[in-house]
Design a protein around this motif. Sequence first.
Motif, PDB file in Angstrom:
ATOM      1  N   GLY A 122      -7.313  13.071  -5.909  1.00  0.00           N
ATOM      2  CA  GLY A 122      -8.362  12.363  -6.636  1.00  0.00           C
ATOM      3  C   GLY A 122      -8.088  10.974  -7.043  1.00  0.00           C
ATOM      4  N   THR A 123      -6.995  10.895  -7.663  1.00  0.00           N
ATOM      5  CA  THR A 123      -6.517   9.436  -8.025  1.00  0.00           C
ATOM      6  C   THR A 123      -6.433   8.549  -6.765  1.00  0.00           C
ATOM      7  OG1 THR A 123      -5.275  10.570  -9.873  1.00  0.00           O
ATOM      8  CG2 THR A 123      -4.644   8.058  -9.210  1.00  0.00           C
TER       9      THR A 123
ATOM     10  N   LEU B  30       0.911  -1.150   0.075  1.00  0.00           N
ATOM     11  CA  LEU B  30      -0.039  -0.007  -0.045  1.00  0.00           C
ATOM     12  C   LEU B  30       0.972   1.144   0.017  1.00  0.00           C
ATOM     13  CD1 LEU B  30      -2.779   0.978   0.194  1.00  0.00           C
ATOM     14  CD2 LEU B  30      -2.766   0.823   2.530  1.00  0.00           C
ATOM     15  N   ASN B  31       1.858   1.327   0.776  1.00  0.00           N
ATOM     16  CA  ASN B  31       2.873   2.314   0.861  1.00  0.00           C
ATOM     17  C   ASN B  31       3.394   2.807  -0.487  1.00  0.00           C
ATOM     18  OD1 ASN B  31       2.286   3.190   3.238  1.00  0.00           O
ATOM     19  ND2 ASN B  31       3.806   1.848   4.137  1.00  0.00           N
ATOM     20  N   LEU B  32       4.059   1.555  -1.180  1.00  0.00           N
ATOM     21  CA  LEU B  32       4.405   1.632  -2.637  1.00  0.00           C
ATOM     22  C   LEU B  32       3.348   2.204  -3.590  1.00  0.00           C
ATOM     23  CD1 LEU B  32       6.839  -1.454  -2.654  1.00  0.00           C
ATOM     24  CD2 LEU B  32       7.562   1.001  -2.455  1.00  0.00           C
ATOM     25  N   ALA B  33       2.362   1.579  -3.446  1.00  0.00           N
ATOM     26  CA  ALA B  33       1.208   1.920  -4.427  1.00  0.00           C
ATOM     27  C   ALA B  33       0.688   3.393  -4.384  1.00  0.00           C
ATOM     28  CB  ALA B  33       0.138   1.117  -4.314  1.00  0.00           C
ATOM     29  N   ILE B  34       0.824   3.983  -3.198  1.00  0.00           N
ATOM     30  CA  ILE B  34       0.164   5.412  -2.985  1.00  0.00           C
ATOM     31  C   ILE B  34       1.365   6.383  -2.863  1.00  0.00           C
ATOM     32  CG2 ILE B  34      -2.028   4.859  -1.875  1.00  0.00           C
ATOM     33  CD1 ILE B  34      -0.485   5.635   0.904  1.00  0.00           C
ATOM     34  N   ALA B  35       2.547   6.022  -2.893  1.00  0.00           N
ATOM     35  CA  ALA B  35       3.757   6.901  -2.873  1.00  0.00           C
ATOM     36  C   ALA B  35       3.698   8.242  -3.846  1.00  0.00           C
ATOM     37  CB  ALA B  35       5.019   6.424  -2.441  1.00  0.00           C
ATOM     38  N   PRO B  36       3.539   7.701  -5.067  1.00  0.00           N
ATOM     39  CA  PRO B  36       3.612   8.358  -6.366  1.00  0.00           C
ATOM     40  C   PRO B  36       2.507   9.325  -6.349  1.00  0.00           C
ATOM     41  CG  PRO B  36       4.046   6.280  -7.154  1.00  0.00           C
ATOM     42  CD  PRO B  36       3.656   6.028  -5.567  1.00  0.00           C
ATOM     43  N   TYR B  37       1.370   9.085  -5.657  1.00  0.00           N
ATOM     44  CA  TYR B  37       0.327  10.022  -5.641  1.00  0.00           C
ATOM     45  C   TYR B  37      -0.036  10.756  -4.423  1.00  0.00           C
ATOM     46  CZ  TYR B  37      -0.601   6.730  -9.470  1.00  0.00           C
ATOM     47  OH  TYR B  37      -0.496   5.877 -10.702  1.00  0.00           O
ATOM     48  N   THR B  38       0.948  11.071  -3.998  1.00  0.00           N
ATOM     49  CA  THR B  38       0.620  12.002  -2.418  1.00  0.00           C
ATOM     50  C   THR B  38       0.970  13.359  -2.585  1.00  0.00           C
ATOM     51  OG1 THR B  38       3.225  11.431  -1.884  1.00  0.00           O
ATOM     52  CG2 THR B  38       1.590  10.102  -0.941  1.00  0.00           C
ATOM     53  N   THR B  39       0.912  13.773  -3.781  1.00  0.00           N
ATOM     54  CA  THR B  39       0.954  15.227  -4.223  1.00  0.00           C
ATOM     55  C   THR B  39      -0.404  15.647  -4.227  1.00  0.00           C
ATOM     56  OG1 THR B  39       1.076  15.060  -6.443  1.00  0.00           O
ATOM     57  CG2 THR B  39       3.165  15.018  -5.339  1.00  0.00           C
TER      58      THR B  39
END
Length: 83
Positions: free
Chosen positions: A69-70, A55-64
């Motif tokens: 929304g993604t 989960l951490n690896l999956a959401i890390a790129p989208y934390t901006t």
Amino acid sequence: MWRNLLSSLRFRILAGNLALILLMFGLITANTLRVVNELAVETIQTTARQTSETLNLAIAPYTTSENLGTLQDYFQELVSGGA
């Protein structure tokens, strides 16, 4: 007749063996339950750790702030089970 049977050596040996077998069965059952419980706890901990890492690896790129929304869509699908 029962008195003679209960006091015979054959009955005492048979009763002693039966008691020993029941004791061993109880101890083996208790040990098996303990081992299965330990394995279940270890498996759950490993699964939780792996899920957390994924989960951490999956959401890390989208934390901006632009990609929240993604992330919301991702979490919605994660919670609903992909259905």
